[in-house]
Write a protein that holds these residues in place. Structure first.
Motif, PDB file in Angstrom:
ATOM      1  N   ILE A   1       0.822   4.281  -2.747  1.00  0.00           N
ATOM      2  CA  ILE A   1       0.591   5.681  -2.364  1.00  0.00           C
ATOM      3  C   ILE A   1       1.773   6.544  -2.799  1.00  0.00           C
ATOM      4  O   ILE A   1       1.608   7.639  -3.330  1.00  0.00           O
ATOM      5  N   HIS A   2       2.980   6.015  -2.595  1.00  0.00           N
ATOM      6  CA  HIS A   2       4.174   6.765  -2.957  1.00  0.00           C
ATOM      7  C   HIS A   2       4.222   6.983  -4.469  1.00  0.00           C
ATOM      8  O   HIS A   2       4.545   8.086  -4.934  1.00  0.00           O
TER       9      HIS A   2
ATOM     10  N   MET B   1      -5.783  10.479  -1.617  1.00  0.00           N
ATOM     11  CA  MET B   1      -5.196   9.333  -0.929  1.00  0.00           C
ATOM     12  C   MET B   1      -6.269   8.298  -0.690  1.00  0.00           C
ATOM     13  O   MET B   1      -7.409   8.635  -0.425  1.00  0.00           O
TER      14      MET B   1
ATOM     15  N   ARG C   1       1.751   9.652  -5.510  1.00  0.00           N
ATOM     16  CA  ARG C   1       2.253  11.000  -5.195  1.00  0.00           C
ATOM     17  C   ARG C   1       3.258  11.442  -6.247  1.00  0.00           C
ATOM     18  O   ARG C   1       3.214  12.571  -6.732  1.00  0.00           O
TER      19      ARG C   1
ATOM     20  N   LYS D   1       0.853  -1.212   0.000  1.00  0.00           N
ATOM     21  CA  LYS D   1       0.000   0.000   0.000  1.00  0.00           C
ATOM     22  C   LYS D   1       0.881   1.252   0.000  1.00  0.00           C
ATOM     23  O   LYS D   1       0.564   2.237  -0.651  1.00  0.00           O
ATOM     24  N   HIS D   2       1.968   1.192   0.796  1.00  0.00           N
ATOM     25  CA  HIS D   2       2.883   2.330   0.847  1.00  0.00           C
ATOM     26  C   HIS D   2       3.451   2.598  -0.545  1.00  0.00           C
ATOM     27  O   HIS D   2       3.518   3.762  -0.981  1.00  0.00           O
TER      28      HIS D   2
END
Lengths: 176, 103
Positions: free
Chosen positions: B37-38, B102, B41, B33-34
């Motif tokens: 999301i990264h 997000m 972005r 998930k990180h």
């Protein structure tokens, strides 16, 4: 493992730092959410996922004045509140076993007691069950609980007083 | 044993025997998930840059194209239309990423 402030400062951009934070805080947080959801593993997984994603989302704004674990409890409790508000259910509708099993195995008793208490707490209103868990199990003081749950300290005191009376009554026939 | 002592003993036992309930698969899932999301972005800022680059490129090419902008006279050509379309698509894609927000 690196210290927590260092991991916090790197976690937004560094997946390893974020994973290290998740691994560090996962077990106590998962256990607490299990206790607050009547040991509902699926729901706990969802709440935990939301909690850590919200942590990641707002980590840049986290001030190191407060403890990260306390902050995580606050996020988790908010997620739980949101979930139950959406579902419009205050308690988990599962069969409640109020008496302890008469097992002779210590391991069995240890294993069961966590689920038994979780089921017992699931008959309480959500806020009261969160207050009781944080007070009796995590041993947070009343002002910390008020801060975590975002409620007045008088309400926390009231929940502890009434909750303890109810718990004592329900536990009175447990054999330990 | 009185009721008060049962309450204390139950929670003392809970604290002393609290199991480790870590899930390795959960940690892996959160790492995934990180990464998503990264990446979102990064892409979000990338597409803004591409959109701005597209506008600048359109103006420059249109200025130097023999059938494009000639000083203060604007002449619409197929080239400027196509470039304007590419720029609009870039901005639309950037807006979509921002609106998505997000997870």
């Amino acid at each position: 493992m690196e210290d927590i402030p260092s991991l916090v400062s790197k976690a937004v951009d560094d997946p390893d730092a974020f994973t290290a934070l998740v691994q560090h805080y996962q077990s106590p947080l998962r256990y607490s959410v299990l206790q607050m959801t009547g040991w509902n593993a699926q729901l706990t997984d969802d709440i935990l996922q939301d909690t850590f994603l919200k942590m990641l989302q707002h980590l840049a704004r986290f001030n190191h004045k407060s403890n990260l674990q306390t902050w995580l409890y606050r996020i988790a409790c908010n997620c739980l509140n949101d979930y139950y508000r959406k579902q419009k259910i205050a308690t988990v509708n599962e069969p409640i076993l109020e008496s302890m099993p008469s097992s002779s195995s210590d391991d069995m008793i240890d294993y069961d007691i966590h689920r038994q208490v979780a089921h017992l707490l699931s008959t309480f209103p959500l806020t009261q069950r969160m207050v009781l868990h944080l007070h009796l199990h995590r041993e947070y003081d009343q002002s910390e609980i008020a801060q975590i749950l975002g409620i007045p300290i008088g309400t926390v005191k009231s929940h502890i007083f009434r909750g303890k009376i109810k718990l004592r009554t329900k536990l009175s026939h447990w054999q330990l | 044993m009185n009721e008060g002592k049962v309450l204390e003993r139950v929670f003392k036992q809970l604290r002393q025997t609290e199991p480790l309930v870590n899930s390795p698969s959960f940690a892996r899932k959160m790492a995934g998930k990180h990464a998503i999301i990264h990446a979102r972005r990064t892409h979000k800022s990338d597409y803004w840059l591409w959109g701005i680059f597209g506008v600048i490129a359109t103006v420059i090419i249109a200025m130097f194209h023999p059938f494009g902008i000639q000083f203060d006279v604007i002449v619409i050509t197929p080239v400027t239309v196509i470039l304007a379309f590419i720029c609009s698509a870039g901005f639309a894609y950037a807006s979509w990423h921002i609106a998505e927000g997000m997870p």
